[in-house]
Write an enzyme that holds these catalytic residues in place. Structure first.
Site, short mmCIF file in Angstrom:
data_model
loop_
_atom_site.label_atom_id
_atom_site.label_comp_id
_atom_site.label_asym_id
_atom_site.label_seq_id
_atom_site.Cartn_x
_atom_site.Cartn_y
_atom_site.Cartn_z
CB CYS A 1 -0.95 -0.01 1.19
SG CYS A 1 -1.96 -1.51 1.27
CG HIS B 1 -3.41 2.90 2.00
ND1 HIS B 1 -3.93 2.42 0.81
CD2 HIS B 1 -3.53 1.88 2.91
CE1 HIS B 1 -4.31 1.17 0.98
NE2 HIS B 1 -4.09 0.83 2.24
CG ASN C 1 -6.83 -1.35 1.25
OD1 ASN C 1 -6.08 -1.05 0.33
ND2 ASN C 1 -6.37 -1.71 2.44
#
Length: 325
Positions: A112, A250, A280
């Site tokens: 990420c 993120h 996500n």
């Protein structure tokens, strides 16, 4: 001096939208349970497109919108932990599809944090004077590594890609300050596509490849270590937290962003958010948010906006770049 500049941003997500209600039909969960804990309502899930397909569509948008001859692109970096294959790289597949015959291409694996790490690398390649133009993409098809019977992880992730085109036309530094970090000792908190040694010369059992996550450990890491990283980067930049126009972090969990804003003493509206629509998307989450913000007129790429980009996730990795957009 030579300065890198982001001149284009683009994103692409699969058309197939899977809502929390859709997930409740295949696992023991519901919309209220998911949304209250994550801030996620929907996610886009591939029905056949692989990571390079998503990344290629982004690269083609960047090239078409800029009017640049693809043969003038010097490099392509794709940040991903869900490549089509280990060889060739996802970036090499993209390079072939867009006709960037003179570009070198490689994948960068930092989960990420991948887009932030890749952007830092690309900025150095251009500001050194060695290269004039490059593409950086974050792309993931996490749906292929998810255990769809595990509600603790299956509800979180989505598929998507986004990226930027950089060149050497900047009149100021692109990156004002940055700080990248890794702690491999905590890497076991977030695992994916794990493969044991399997040869006629080794007797090791296979342990599977689905994503697994120690949710509490990752949450604690995000709200404890990441704000310190942002603050340290701000100190390097000589900017106060409130002098930053927007924070593009993120998109893992809305509660994490709530805590980040509080710890930094920044109003929550400066922390842009789109996880409710995409979930996500790992390395793609920050560039999707960046591209959407440009598309929606929140800010433009005129060099007048100060933005914090912060990624955090598997590795464990985390990093911040304060940039002039």
């Amino acid at each position: 001096m030579t300065f890198a500049k982001i001149t284009q941003a683009a994103h692409y997500v699969p058309e197939n939208v899977v809502s929390n209600d859709d997930l409740s039909k295949i696992m023991d969960t519901n919309d209220e349970w998911i949304y209250s804990r994550t801030g996620i309502k929907n996610r886009h899930i591939s029905t056949g497109e692989n990571t390079s397909d998503l990344a290629t569509k982004v690269a083609k948008q960047l090239i078409e919108n800029s009017g640049v001859d693809p043969e003038l692109i010097d490099f392509i970096i794709v940040a991903t932990v869900t490549p089509d294959s280990m060889m060739p790289s996802t970036a090499a597949r993209v390079q072939a599809q867009v006709g960037a015959t003179n570009a070198f291409a490689y994948d960068l694996t930092a989960a990420c944090s991948g887009f932030v790490f890749a952007l830092s690398t690309a900025e150095k390649l251009i500001s050194s004077g060695a290269y004039q133009r490059g593409i950086v993409i974050g792309a993931e098809v996490f749906s292929k590594v998810i255990d769809w019977s595990d509600r603790s992880t299956a509800v979180l992730f989505g598929d998507g890609a986004a990226g930027v085109l950089l060149d050497n036309s900047g009149s100021q530094p692109l990156i004002i300050a940055e700080k990248m970090q890794t702690d491999g000792k905590r890497g076991g908190s977030l695992l994916s596509s794990y493969a044991d040694i399997q040869t006629p010369f080794a007797s090791v059992s296979y342990e599977g490849s689905n994503l697994s996550m120690e949710g509490r450990a990752i949450f604690d890491f995000a709200v404890r270590d990441v704000p310190k990283n942002i603050q340290a980067t701000l100190e390097k930049s000589d900017l106060a937290a409130e002098e930053i126009d927007y924070y593009l972090l993120h998109q893992a969990n809305s509660r994490i962003l709530d805590k980040m804003a509080k710890k930094l003493g920044v109003t929550r509206d400066k922390f842009l958010q789109n996880m409710q629509e995409y979930g996500n998307t790992s390395a793609a989450s920050i560039p999707i948010l960046l591209s959407e913000s440009v598309k929606n007129g929140i800010f433009s790429l005129d060099g007048q906006t100060k933005v914090v980009l912060t990624g955090f996730g598997g590795g464990l990795t985390w990093g911040t770049a304060i940039i002039n957009l």
